[in-house]
Enzyme design. Sequence first.
Site, PDB file in Angstrom:
ATOM      1  N   GLY A 153       0.867  -1.156   0.074  1.00  0.00           N
ATOM      2  CA  GLY A 153       0.123   0.009   0.119  1.00  0.00           C
ATOM      3  C   GLY A 153       0.655   1.179   0.105  1.00  0.00           C
ATOM      4  O   GLY A 153       2.049   1.188   0.230  1.00  0.00           O
ATOM      5  N   CYS A 154       0.174   2.486  -0.128  1.00  0.00           N
ATOM      6  CA  CYS A 154       1.065   3.838  -0.642  1.00  0.00           C
ATOM      7  C   CYS A 154       1.450   4.238   0.846  1.00  0.00           C
ATOM      8  O   CYS A 154       2.755   4.594   1.329  1.00  0.00           O
ATOM      9  CB  CYS A 154       0.049   4.662  -0.980  1.00  0.00           C
ATOM     10  SG  CYS A 154      -1.499   4.756  -0.344  1.00  0.00           S
ATOM     11  N   TYR A 155       0.488   4.099   2.091  1.00  0.00           N
ATOM     12  CA  TYR A 155       1.080   4.499   3.277  1.00  0.00           C
ATOM     13  C   TYR A 155       1.970   3.450   3.866  1.00  0.00           C
ATOM     14  O   TYR A 155       2.989   4.073   4.223  1.00  0.00           O
ATOM     15  CB  TYR A 155      -0.183   4.583   4.320  1.00  0.00           C
ATOM     16  CG  TYR A 155      -0.901   5.514   4.323  1.00  0.00           C
ATOM     17  CD1 TYR A 155      -0.683   6.944   4.347  1.00  0.00           C
ATOM     18  CD2 TYR A 155      -2.462   5.492   3.936  1.00  0.00           C
ATOM     19  CE1 TYR A 155      -1.513   7.865   4.271  1.00  0.00           C
ATOM     20  CE2 TYR A 155      -3.207   6.567   4.015  1.00  0.00           C
ATOM     21  CZ  TYR A 155      -2.980   7.764   3.865  1.00  0.00           C
ATOM     22  OH  TYR A 155      -3.669   9.072   4.074  1.00  0.00           O
ATOM     23  N   THR A 157       4.304   2.113   2.004  1.00  0.00           N
ATOM     24  CA  THR A 157       5.563   2.286   1.448  1.00  0.00           C
ATOM     25  C   THR A 157       6.180   3.513   2.166  1.00  0.00           C
ATOM     26  O   THR A 157       7.599   3.329   2.024  1.00  0.00           O
ATOM     27  CB  THR A 157       5.408   2.526  -0.174  1.00  0.00           C
ATOM     28  OG1 THR A 157       4.714   1.233  -0.612  1.00  0.00           O
ATOM     29  CG2 THR A 157       6.569   3.016  -0.790  1.00  0.00           C
ATOM     30  N   SER A 158       5.465   4.594   2.189  1.00  0.00           N
ATOM     31  CA  SER A 158       6.113   5.713   2.823  1.00  0.00           C
ATOM     32  C   SER A 158       6.589   5.695   4.368  1.00  0.00           C
ATOM     33  O   SER A 158       7.578   6.514   4.541  1.00  0.00           O
ATOM     34  CB  SER A 158       4.950   6.928   2.863  1.00  0.00           C
ATOM     35  OG  SER A 158       3.985   6.819   3.771  1.00  0.00           O
TER      36      SER A 158
END
Length: 351
Positions: A153-155, A157-158
Amino acid sequence: MNVAIVGATGYGGIQAVNLLKSNKNYKISYLGGNKSSGTKWSDNFPFINLESDNLIEKISIDRIADKANVALLCLPNGISSTLTRGLLEKGVKVIDLSADYRYKSLDQWKNIYSNEAKKYKRDDDDLCKEAVYGLPEINFNDISKARLIASPGCYPTSALIPLNPFLSQGIIDNEGIVIDSKSGTSGGGREPNQKSLFSECGDGLSAYGLINHRHTSEIEQIASFISGNDIELLFTPHLIPMTRGMHSTIYGRLRDPGLTSSDCRIILENYYRNYSHIRVLPVDIYPSTKWVKNTNEIHLSVKVDTRNGRVIILSVIDNLIKGQTGQAIQNLNLISGLPINNGLEMINHYP
């Protein structure tokens, strides 16, 4: 390498077409969709040129297998699980952009994605265990040998990329980690949603999903894997009124309170020295989402509060590129034996 893009008219699919259409190592051999099936690509996106102007077909395992070696599944949660086993049995490798295979236990997925679990009756715990979590900075070698990859997911990853060097080397405590993240509205997908209407989110900032956001458990699972210990953390996401971009601020307690900001910057820089898409900024330079917009880069910055021995790590990504499809293309490159950033050398047209 022939690539199928399934779910071609969602944000993930659109990014995949944009990233692959000029890449000489890949051919977009199949575009799949349900609502858009029977239309040409140009009917939907006349402003995105696709030389072959593929017809978007009804999603079919047989058609995908006939036309592609690898399938990028850019689909809502739950739907990928109805296709994956059939594709694998026909020799098609799968890179899934949904959350269907991010957990090593099907029961855990059913618990976190309970609404989808009611709709899609899954019996593929074996594939959950087989799938490789597609964060190259952690699973580079395993990804290159995998036939089923679960893109993060994007969160997560960050958060996980900046945490990885500090957790894997025991530099921060496993307890007391706090992640504060802010995402553009495209993270919610292309389907209509009242929360992402301009009149609802414009000129405002709001938190959502406190404590029980789905990505909390995903971050905890991988953070625990990295550290070798069970990790429970606090994660709070926010919606900000911009289209794309993600900013995360991560707090942790240093085990050696004598470490300085420069020391921690060196830790990050040394750990990721072979990853050209990761940029570690000088101390006291703090990244902006504008700097990574429309690129596959992640920019990191770190600062130590010497008063209390806490470290603050900042990260920014484009949530649709490094946070989604760009990362899937990195995985595609690895299973194809190509350099990780092949086709991802994009220029940020600042400002």
